[in-house]
Design an enzyme around this catalytic site. Sequence first.
Site, PDB file in Angstrom:
ATOM      1  N   GLU A   1      27.795   8.444  24.610  1.00  0.00           N
ATOM      2  CA  GLU A   1      28.710   9.497  25.118  1.00  0.00           C
ATOM      3  C   GLU A   1      28.269   9.853  26.828  1.00  0.00           C
ATOM      4  O   GLU A   1      27.061   9.660  26.971  1.00  0.00           O
ATOM      5  CB  GLU A   1      28.523  10.982  24.636  1.00  0.00           C
ATOM      6  CG  GLU A   1      29.005  11.089  23.236  1.00  0.00           C
ATOM      7  CD  GLU A   1      28.117  10.642  21.970  1.00  0.00           C
ATOM      8  OE1 GLU A   1      28.648  10.608  20.800  1.00  0.00           O
ATOM      9  OE2 GLU A   1      26.899  10.559  22.212  1.00  0.00           O
TER      10      GLU A   1
ATOM     11  N   TYR B   1      28.524   1.946  32.897  1.00  0.00           N
ATOM     12  CA  TYR B   1      28.938   1.550  31.315  1.00  0.00           C
ATOM     13  C   TYR B   1      30.232   0.770  31.419  1.00  0.00           C
ATOM     14  O   TYR B   1      30.301  -0.191  30.749  1.00  0.00           O
ATOM     15  CB  TYR B   1      28.925   3.002  30.589  1.00  0.00           C
ATOM     16  CG  TYR B   1      28.073   3.666  30.513  1.00  0.00           C
ATOM     17  CD1 TYR B   1      26.519   3.338  30.211  1.00  0.00           C
ATOM     18  CD2 TYR B   1      27.809   5.028  30.497  1.00  0.00           C
ATOM     19  CE1 TYR B   1      25.483   3.954  30.239  1.00  0.00           C
ATOM     20  CE2 TYR B   1      26.680   5.861  30.714  1.00  0.00           C
ATOM     21  CZ  TYR B   1      25.641   5.550  30.259  1.00  0.00           C
ATOM     22  OH  TYR B   1      24.578   6.433  30.206  1.00  0.00           O
TER      23      TYR B   1
END
Length: 140
Positions: free
Chosen positions: A97, A109
Amino acid sequence: MAEDDLDWVLRHEPELYPFPWTRGNFEDSLSAGYSCWIMVEGELPIAYAVVMQIVDEAHLLNFSVVRSAQGRGVGAALLDFLRHALRQRGVNQFFLEVRPSNLAARAVYEKAGFVSIGRRKGYYPAENGREDALVMRVAP
């Protein structure tokens, strides 16, 4: 990461997050047998990560690069290491998350191949209430 590393980790955690993990969060992760890593450059620790694995899935719970090491590819290198280690352990899905407002982390990411697969409403504490989390996934 070991119990002896927690003083160092806890010196950096509040510098990196407005709502940092506590010593208890890290101690619980170590006690539970989660994969807890410290990345060093020479003799100096520069990053850390906590990963929970359940059968063939893994969840990145904490991923942190100290400010002095940010912007130098440390996060990408640590993610590459984690993905390789997880592949060796039979993991076929890696989740995390991230705050939508954390553009630098999202860029790291996404560059590593993570894609957004959902949103958790009100997941993170924030200055003015709560902030959603983007759920991201990659195959290691």
